[in-house]
Scaffold this active site. Structure first.
Site, short mmCIF file in Angstrom:
data_model
loop_
_atom_site.label_atom_id
_atom_site.label_comp_id
_atom_site.label_asym_id
_atom_site.label_seq_id
_atom_site.Cartn_x
_atom_site.Cartn_y
_atom_site.Cartn_z
N ALA A 130 74.81 -29.23 -9.89
CA ALA A 130 73.63 -30.03 -10.19
C ALA A 130 73.43 -31.00 -9.03
O ALA A 130 74.38 -31.32 -8.31
CB ALA A 130 73.86 -30.79 -11.49
N GLY B 197 77.42 -27.08 -11.78
CA GLY B 197 76.27 -26.38 -12.36
C GLY B 197 76.05 -25.01 -11.76
O GLY B 197 75.47 -24.13 -12.40
N GLU C 113 78.31 -22.81 -13.63
CA GLU C 113 77.77 -22.74 -14.99
C GLU C 113 76.52 -21.87 -15.06
O GLU C 113 76.32 -21.12 -16.01
CB GLU C 113 77.49 -24.17 -15.49
CG GLU C 113 78.78 -24.98 -15.64
CD GLU C 113 78.53 -26.47 -15.80
OE1 GLU C 113 77.92 -27.09 -14.89
OE2 GLU C 113 78.92 -27.03 -16.84
N GLU D 264 83.37 -31.55 -11.51
CA GLU D 264 82.72 -32.75 -12.04
C GLU D 264 83.69 -33.91 -12.22
O GLU D 264 83.31 -35.07 -12.08
CB GLU D 264 82.02 -32.43 -13.38
CG GLU D 264 80.80 -31.53 -13.26
CD GLU D 264 81.11 -30.04 -13.32
OE1 GLU D 264 82.29 -29.66 -13.17
OE2 GLU D 264 80.17 -29.26 -13.50
N1 CAA Z 1 74.03 -32.23 -5.01
C1 CAA Z 1 73.26 -32.73 -4.02
N2 CAA Z 1 73.45 -32.44 -2.72
C2 CAA Z 1 74.47 -31.62 -2.41
C3 CAA Z 1 75.31 -31.06 -3.39
C4 CAA Z 1 75.06 -31.38 -4.75
N3 CAA Z 1 75.77 -30.87 -5.76
N4 CAA Z 1 76.23 -30.29 -2.77
C5 CAA Z 1 75.97 -30.36 -1.45
N5 CAA Z 1 74.90 -31.16 -1.23
C6 CAA Z 1 74.29 -31.51 0.07
C7 CAA Z 1 75.16 -32.50 0.82
O1 CAA Z 1 74.95 -33.81 0.37
C8 CAA Z 1 74.70 -32.27 2.23
O2 CAA Z 1 73.47 -32.92 2.41
P1 CAA Z 1 73.25 -33.91 3.70
O3 CAA Z 1 73.33 -32.99 4.87
O4 CAA Z 1 71.89 -34.48 3.45
O5 CAA Z 1 74.38 -34.90 3.66
C9 CAA Z 1 74.40 -30.77 2.27
O6 CAA Z 1 74.26 -30.36 0.90
C10 CAA Z 1 75.55 -29.96 2.86
O7 CAA Z 1 76.73 -30.31 2.17
P2 CAA Z 1 78.09 -30.73 2.90
O8 CAA Z 1 77.80 -31.40 4.22
O9 CAA Z 1 78.94 -31.46 1.93
O10 CAA Z 1 78.68 -29.26 3.20
P3 CAA Z 1 80.21 -28.85 3.37
O11 CAA Z 1 80.20 -27.45 3.86
O12 CAA Z 1 80.95 -29.88 4.16
O13 CAA Z 1 80.84 -28.91 1.87
C11 CAA Z 1 80.83 -28.46 -0.51
C12 CAA Z 1 80.40 -28.00 0.90
C13 CAA Z 1 82.35 -28.40 -0.63
C14 CAA Z 1 80.21 -27.53 -1.51
C15 CAA Z 1 80.37 -29.94 -0.74
O14 CAA Z 1 78.99 -30.02 -0.41
C16 CAA Z 1 80.54 -30.42 -2.15
O15 CAA Z 1 81.65 -30.76 -2.55
N6 CAA Z 1 79.43 -30.49 -2.91
C17 CAA Z 1 79.43 -31.06 -4.24
C18 CAA Z 1 80.08 -30.11 -5.24
C19 CAA Z 1 80.07 -30.73 -6.62
O16 CAA Z 1 80.69 -31.74 -6.86
N7 CAA Z 1 79.38 -30.08 -7.57
C20 CAA Z 1 79.26 -30.56 -8.93
C21 CAA Z 1 78.01 -31.33 -9.11
S1 CAA Z 1 77.91 -32.14 -10.71
C22 CAA Z 1 77.42 -30.95 -11.78
O17 CAA Z 1 77.17 -29.82 -11.41
C23 CAA Z 1 77.30 -31.38 -13.22
C24 CAA Z 1 77.13 -30.27 -14.18
O18 CAA Z 1 78.03 -29.86 -14.86
C25 CAA Z 1 75.85 -29.65 -14.37
#
Ligand code: CAA
Length: 257
Positions: A65, A108, A111, A131
């Site tokens: 998400a 998400g 999911e 999460e």
């Molecule tokens: N939401 C918003 N933006 C996101 C995102 C997310 N879930 N995941 C990645 N992005 C964005 C980053 O902020 C980044 O944007 P900027 O360039 O503007 O900073 C861009 O995508 C590229 O991401 P990274 O620079 O972090 O890329 P990476 O290759 O270094 O890492 C990754 C990849 C490990 C997937 C890392 O992006 C990450 O950990 N993302 C978040 C994963 C996460 O925590 N997901 C759960 C979300 S909560 C949820 O989903 C709740 C639910 O149950 C529904």
């Protein structure tokens, strides 16, 4: 409807939806939700379509998400908009949906893949429910569906530690149905969807409904449901055609496709 966060195509009798927010690794914001559900519903209503594939990019199916969209929300915001309830629209689609997952399927994203009917993964796929690292928990079905897919021990491990599972572990655990090289992912998923789309559509839809019923009911009720639906299939021309074709040693040509 003109879409901004997804690409929508048809390949013969298969609908293909591609998540397309590359700069955010296909993070699922409110617009993505609205567009994916609308595209899926349009394919569901399109008589020429027999199956659907949902995919992302080679780097990310979806990284979860949209954290930036969620961050400022208050409890009352989340409660009043019933955050994520809209994904229920996807689970009401009656035609089969295959998730073709490469790269990250996190939060998400994992999911969303699990809301589909089965998952085909590329060798570079990574699944996770991180999460907990954000101070929250899964909110689009992870604590429930992941547990049903992989069992309590692995689901607890994934949800409580936030660790990722690679494609091989996901296949071993029953989360994905097959693993293929990244370059073959879309073709493999489209081929599987094409196979499904060539069968009798009502038989396919009833089969999906019956398998899904196994999640919702007792074994005895599920078996009764299965038998009743099986009996109903003898009202289809396609049952006569399928069994007739076998008897006559020829390929079946189903009418209801
Ligand atoms: N939401 C918003 N933006 C996101 C995102 C997310 N879930 N995941 C990645 N992005 C964005 C980053 O902020 C980044 O944007 P900027 O360039 O503007 O900073 C861009 O995508 C590229 O991401 P990274 O620079 O972090 O890329 P990476 O290759 O270094 O890492 C990754 C990849 C490990 C997937 C890392 O992006 C990450 O950990 N993302 C978040 C994963 C996460 O925590 N997901 C759960 C979300 S909560 C949820 O989903 C709740 C639910 O149950 C529904």
């Amino acid at each position: 409807m003109a879409y901004e966060t997804i690409l929508v195509e048809t390949r013969d009798r298969v609908g293909l939806v591609t998540l397309n927010r590359p700069k955010a690794l296909n993070a699922l914001n409110a617009q993505v939700l609205e567009e994916v559900v609308a595209a899926m519903q349009a394919f569901d209503e399109n008589a020429r379509i027999g199956a659907i594939v949902l995919t992302g990019s080679e780097k990310a199916f979806a990284a979860g998400a949209d954290i930036k969209e969620m961050m400022p929300k208050t409890y009352i915001d989340a409660y009043m908009e019933d955050l994520f309830a809209g994904w229920g629209g996807l689970t009401r689609v009656r035609k089969p949906i295959i998730a073709a997952v490469a790269g990250y399927a996190l939060g998400g994203g994992c999911e969303l893949a699990m809301m589909c009917d089965f998952i085909i993964a590329a060798e570079n796929a990574k699944f996770g429910q991180p999460e907990i690292t954000l101070g929250v928990m899964p909110g689009m079905g992870g604590s429930q569906r992941l547990t049903r897919f992989v069992g309590k021990s692995k689901a607890m491990d994934m949800c409580l530690t936030g660790r990722m599972m690679d494609a091989a572990e996901a296949e071993r655990s029953g989360l994905v149905s097959r693993v293929v090289p990244p370059g073959e992912l879309i073709e493999e998923a489209l081929k599987a969807a094409g196979t499904i789309a060539d069968f009798s559509l009502p038989a396919v839809m009833m089969t999906k409904e019956a398998v899904n019923r196994s999640y919702e009911t007792t074994l005895a009720e599920g078996l009764r449901f299965e038998r009743r639906v099986f009996h109903a299939m003898f009202a289809l021309d396609d049952q006569k055609e399928g069994m007739g074709a076998f008897t006559e040693k020829r390929l079946a040509n189903f009418k209801n496709r």
